[in-house]
Design a protein around this motif. Structure first.
Motif, short mmCIF file in Angstrom:
data_model
loop_
_atom_site.label_atom_id
_atom_site.label_comp_id
_atom_site.label_asym_id
_atom_site.label_seq_id
_atom_site.Cartn_x
_atom_site.Cartn_y
_atom_site.Cartn_z
N ASP A 5 28.68 12.88 11.78
CA ASP A 5 29.58 14.05 11.59
C ASP A 5 28.65 15.35 11.53
OD1 ASP A 5 31.07 15.80 10.30
OD2 ASP A 5 31.02 14.74 8.37
N MET A 6 28.74 16.10 12.78
CA MET A 6 27.84 16.99 12.75
C MET A 6 28.04 18.42 11.73
SD MET A 6 25.65 16.11 14.79
CE MET A 6 24.39 17.81 14.93
N GLU A 7 29.37 18.41 11.28
CA GLU A 7 29.48 19.32 10.32
C GLU A 7 28.77 19.16 9.07
OE1 GLU A 7 33.41 20.52 9.70
OE2 GLU A 7 34.08 20.86 11.93
N GLY A 8 29.08 17.87 8.66
CA GLY A 8 28.30 17.39 7.49
C GLY A 8 26.71 17.51 7.64
N GLN A 9 26.25 17.05 8.75
CA GLN A 9 24.74 16.89 9.01
C GLN A 9 24.48 18.38 9.08
OE1 GLN A 9 22.83 14.63 9.42
NE2 GLN A 9 21.03 15.63 10.30
N ALA A 10 24.83 19.52 9.61
CA ALA A 10 24.76 20.68 9.57
C ALA A 10 24.81 21.35 8.06
CB ALA A 10 25.30 21.69 10.43
N ALA A 11 25.74 20.89 7.12
CA ALA A 11 25.61 21.55 5.74
C ALA A 11 24.36 20.84 4.90
CB ALA A 11 26.90 21.10 5.28
N LYS A 12 23.96 19.56 5.26
CA LYS A 12 22.89 18.93 4.69
C LYS A 12 21.74 19.66 5.10
CE LYS A 12 23.50 14.55 5.59
NZ LYS A 12 23.32 13.13 5.77
N GLN A 13 21.68 19.80 6.17
CA GLN A 13 20.29 20.66 6.92
C GLN A 13 20.27 21.99 6.39
OE1 GLN A 13 17.01 20.20 7.91
NE2 GLN A 13 17.65 19.24 9.72
N LYS A 14 21.33 22.66 6.10
CA LYS A 14 21.23 24.06 5.62
C LYS A 14 20.71 24.03 4.09
CE LYS A 14 24.84 25.83 8.68
NZ LYS A 14 26.18 26.51 8.78
N ALA A 15 21.24 23.09 3.55
CA ALA A 15 20.75 22.97 2.01
C ALA A 15 19.39 22.45 2.01
CB ALA A 15 21.87 21.86 1.12
N PHE A 16 18.91 21.58 2.70
CA PHE A 16 17.40 20.99 2.86
C PHE A 16 16.60 22.32 3.10
CE2 PHE A 16 13.96 19.34 4.99
CZ PHE A 16 13.30 18.52 3.81
N LEU A 17 16.93 22.89 4.17
CA LEU A 17 16.16 24.13 4.54
C LEU A 17 15.87 25.32 3.62
CD1 LEU A 17 16.60 24.16 8.49
CD2 LEU A 17 14.65 23.13 7.37
N THR A 18 17.05 25.45 3.05
CA THR A 18 17.05 26.52 2.00
C THR A 18 16.32 26.17 0.79
OG1 THR A 18 19.48 27.22 2.42
CG2 THR A 18 18.58 27.54 0.26
N MET A 19 16.20 24.96 0.40
CA MET A 19 15.09 24.18 -0.78
C MET A 19 14.00 24.57 -0.23
SD MET A 19 14.94 20.73 -2.30
CE MET A 19 14.48 19.91 -0.71
N VAL A 20 13.58 24.06 0.92
CA VAL A 20 12.20 23.80 1.28
C VAL A 20 11.57 25.38 1.61
CG1 VAL A 20 12.04 21.39 2.03
CG2 VAL A 20 12.33 23.23 3.76
N PHE A 21 12.60 26.39 1.87
CA PHE A 21 11.99 27.75 2.19
C PHE A 21 11.84 28.43 0.88
CE2 PHE A 21 13.89 27.48 6.91
CZ PHE A 21 12.66 26.61 7.35
N GLY A 22 12.09 27.82 -0.13
CA GLY A 22 11.92 28.55 -1.49
C GLY A 22 13.19 29.26 -1.77
N GLY A 23 14.34 29.00 -1.34
CA GLY A 23 15.79 29.46 -1.91
C GLY A 23 16.30 28.38 -2.91
N PRO A 24 17.56 28.72 -3.15
CA PRO A 24 18.15 28.02 -4.10
C PRO A 24 18.16 26.54 -3.90
CG PRO A 24 19.76 29.85 -3.52
CD PRO A 24 18.34 29.79 -2.67
#
Length: 266
Positions: free
Chosen positions: A56-75
């Motif tokens: 499910d690419m929409e779900g995958q993209a949402a998870k990836q956005k949250a993950f990258l936000t975290m590891v890049f120092g965001g929320p």
């Protein structure tokens, strides 16, 4: 809190507070754009696209956005699995696949105008999780699960076999040494039979109902070792292109060699 203390230092002549990688990239908007472009690139990359066939690419993209936000120092809103757990179901995943992902990510960031220093920092973050993504045993562990996997599972299962056969026949049909043997062949049917056959011999589900090697090739007049070697060469090139390990390619070459006499009707 670290940024707060940095601000205090700046008041008294110390270092200024450095923006997080997340902020330097452009925050939520930039991460969203990067993930969307990244997955467009990944889904057309034959080296790795098969890993997303049933995702499910929409779900995958949402998870990836949250993950990258975290590891890049965001929320920190990521609630998914860790890298090791989240990738352990991807059979046959290896360094070539990992490198293809990083290559597409770097191309995405370059396209978005991210600076080389920040791209380097992101590449370093990616590299730090390579062993977890590839589920390599930690120091002192034995990769017992990998030892017990069939060749079919190690190379990536159904999706990998399907991709390999499709690429393989594209190469074969462009190879003047052997392409004439397929002039009057229904290639859709041939590909389906080959996928079922390779699945069986690689240790996957046994759904092959075609002829054996000797019977299936005896009508091919003039077939000789040169033709057989051309087929094996194209198969090896296909597997290399798909990032299959050298040891698994060697095992597959051994399987091919074991049927040479039958294929050539000796």
């Amino acid at each position: 809190m670290g940024c707060f203390f940095s601000k205090l230092k700046s008041i008294f002549g110390g270092a200024k507070c450095q923006a997080s990688l997340y902020e330097r990239l452009g925050g939520e908007t930039a991460v969203d754009a990067a993930v969307d472009i990244f997955y467009r690139k990944v889904l057309v990359d034959e080296r790795i696209s098969h890993y997303f066939d049933d995702v499910d690419m929409e779900g995958q993209a949402a998870k990836q956005k949250a993950f990258l936000t975290m590891v890049f120092g965001g929320p920190h809103n990521y609630t998914g699995m860790d890298m090791r757990e989240g990738h352990k179901h991807l059979k046959g995943l290896n360094d070539s696949h990992f490198d293809a992902v990083v290559e597409n990510l770097a191309a995405t960031l370059t396209e978005l105008g991210v600076g080389s220093d920040d791209i380097g920092e992101i590449a370093g973050i990616a590299e730090s999780v390579r062993d977890d993504v590839l589920n390599r045993p930690k120091e002192g562990e034995v990769a017992q699960e990998e030892k017990e996997m069939s060749l079919y599972e190690r190379i990536g299962g159904e999706a990998a076999v399907d991709a390999a056969v499709d690429i393989f026949y594209r190469k074969v049909l462009a190879d003047d040494r052997i392409s004439h043997y397929f002039d009057d062949v229904d290639m859709d049917g041939q590909a389906a039979k080959q996928k079922a056959f390779l699945t069986m011999v690689f240790g996957g589900p046994h759904n092959y109902t075609g002829q054996d090697m000797r019977e299936g090739h005896k009508h091919l007049k003039g077939l000789n070792e040169t033709h057989f070697d051309a087929v094996v060469e194209n198969l090896a090139a296909t597997l290399t292109e798909l990032g299959v390990s050298e040891s698994d390619i060697g095992e597959i070459a051994g399987i091919a060699g074991s049927v040479k006499d039958d294929v050539l009707n000796r």
